[in-house]
Design a protein around this motif. Structure first.
Motif, PDB file in Angstrom:
ATOM      1  N   ALA A   1       0.843  -1.200   0.000  1.00 43.10           N
ATOM      2  CA  ALA A   1       0.000   0.000   0.000  1.00 43.10           C
ATOM      3  C   ALA A   1       0.873   1.244   0.000  1.00 43.10           C
ATOM      4  O   ALA A   1       1.823   1.349   0.791  1.00 43.10           O
ATOM      5  N   PRO A   2       0.606   2.212  -0.869  1.00 42.51           N
ATOM      6  CA  PRO A   2       1.465   3.403  -0.943  1.00 42.51           C
ATOM      7  C   PRO A   2       1.248   4.330   0.231  1.00 42.51           C
ATOM      8  O   PRO A   2       0.213   4.285   0.904  1.00 42.51           O
ATOM      9  N   ALA A   3       2.235   5.176   0.481  1.00 42.63           N
ATOM     10  CA  ALA A   3       2.072   6.225   1.481  1.00 42.63           C
ATOM     11  C   ALA A   3       1.135   7.296   0.946  1.00 42.63           C
ATOM     12  O   ALA A   3       0.981   7.467  -0.269  1.00 42.63           O
ATOM     13  N   ALA A   4       0.470   8.012   1.846  1.00 40.05           N
ATOM     14  CA  ALA A   4      -0.431   9.089   1.444  1.00 40.05           C
ATOM     15  C   ALA A   4       0.365  10.225   0.806  1.00 40.05           C
ATOM     16  O   ALA A   4       1.549  10.418   1.101  1.00 40.05           O
ATOM     17  N   PRO A   5      -0.270  11.000  -0.077  1.00 40.25           N
ATOM     18  CA  PRO A   5       0.424  12.156  -0.660  1.00 40.25           C
ATOM     19  C   PRO A   5       0.721  13.201   0.397  1.00 40.25           C
ATOM     20  O   PRO A   5       0.152  13.186   1.497  1.00 40.25           O
ATOM     21  N   ALA A   6       1.612  14.121   0.080  1.00 39.09           N
ATOM     22  CA  ALA A   6       2.027  15.141   1.052  1.00 39.09           C
ATOM     23  C   ALA A   6       0.849  15.960   1.561  1.00 39.09           C
ATOM     24  O   ALA A   6       0.836  16.399   2.711  1.00 39.09           O
TER      25      ALA A   6
END
Length: 286
Positions: free
Chosen positions: A228-233
């Motif tokens: 699962a990717p990290a959330a955007p900034a």
């Protein structure tokens, strides 16, 4: 694991990225019961006792609310109350607010679950006495998700009410979606020195870890999907969480272990920051 994390570590303040400060302040005061310690443009510090910060809210420009179970990061943070009566009072406050309430009896604890306006998960719980916690044949704490004794909690708190969280409230644990449980285990257990409190990786895709024999300071799961990717900034969610260590020697040992493992570590003020394999920022302080 050659280093075991100090048994007296505690969790300190969390910082959340939110989309609307005034909306969140109304929720965290009226529904959860925090007090405002300080407030400035786009940022507020919240406390339970009027003194010790537990939660920092920061409004970010052009915020995107991250949908549940889509990215690595916060699954929920858990507010630990001193007594069962306090949990019953919190339940009454949640019922009065009309918010959706999840619930579970975990054997080691009784817990209520809600979400804030930005879909950040929150657990409000109380621990059962430690001597009642049991382990299975593999050394894992026995935890489950039985129905809570709803009527018993309300009866425990009858003729009681409170608009604010009680003094003695702390951040009891944090629970994260991660992209890879093995990498998370290597970081938190093999490198940092947490103990495994319950290994449910094979059956539930989850791992619970702690120091000093607690049932868990950190929960890790892959329920948002493998990798699962990290959330955007500009995504809402956790900015950082804090591990409070009891001695300078322990803090220096932790920092040195990260450096030897080529994990970037950043000093800011009296705190040290690292980022775990899922992009979650950890803050270490004395």
């Amino acid at each position: 694991m050659s280093h075991q994390l100090h048994p007296d570590i505690e969790l300190g303040e969390l910082k959340l990225k939110i989309s609307n400060l005034e909306r969140s302040l109304q929720f965290y005061q009226d529904v959860v019961g925090f007090q405002i310690k300080s407030k400035q443009a786009g940022r507020a510090v919240l406390t339970a006792d009027g003194e010790h910060p537990l939660l920092i809210l920061e409004e970010i420009p052009d915020a995107v609310i991250v949908p549940k179970r889509t990215m690595s990061g916060l699954y929920h943070f858990a507010i630990l109350l001193p007594t069962r009566r306090d949990l019953g009072i919190a339940l009454r406050r949640l019922i009065d607010s009309g918010i959706h309430i999840g619930q579970a009896d975990h054997l080691v604890s009784e817990a209520l679950y809600i979400s804030d306006p930005d879909q950040n998960g929150i657990e409000i719980y109380r621990d059962r006495p430690r001597e009642s916690w049991q382990r299975d044949a593999n050394g894992n704490y026995k935890m489950t998700t039985d129905p809570i004794d709803w009527d018993g909690l309300l009866d425990e708190s009858k003729d009681s009410s409170a608009e604010r969280l009680p003094s003695g409230t702390t951040i009891g644990h944090v629970h994260f979606h991660v992209g890879d449980l093995q990498k998370a285990k290597a970081f938190y257990c093999d490198l940092l020195g947490f103990d495994i409190a319950a290994d449910l990786m094979r059956h539930m895709g989850a791992l619970f870890i702690s120091a000093g024999g607690y049932h868990h300071h950190i929960g890790l799961n892959v329920w948002a999907g493998a990798n699962a990717p990290a959330a955007p900034a500009n995504g809402t969610g956790l900015a950082y969480y804090t591990i409070v260590v009891p001695t300078r020697a322990e803090l220096e040992t932790i920092v040195e272990r990260f450096r030897k493992a080529d994990v970037p570590v950043r000093e800011q003020g009296q705190a040290w920051f690292v980022i775990d394999p899922s992009g979650i920022e950890v803050r270490f302080i004395l």
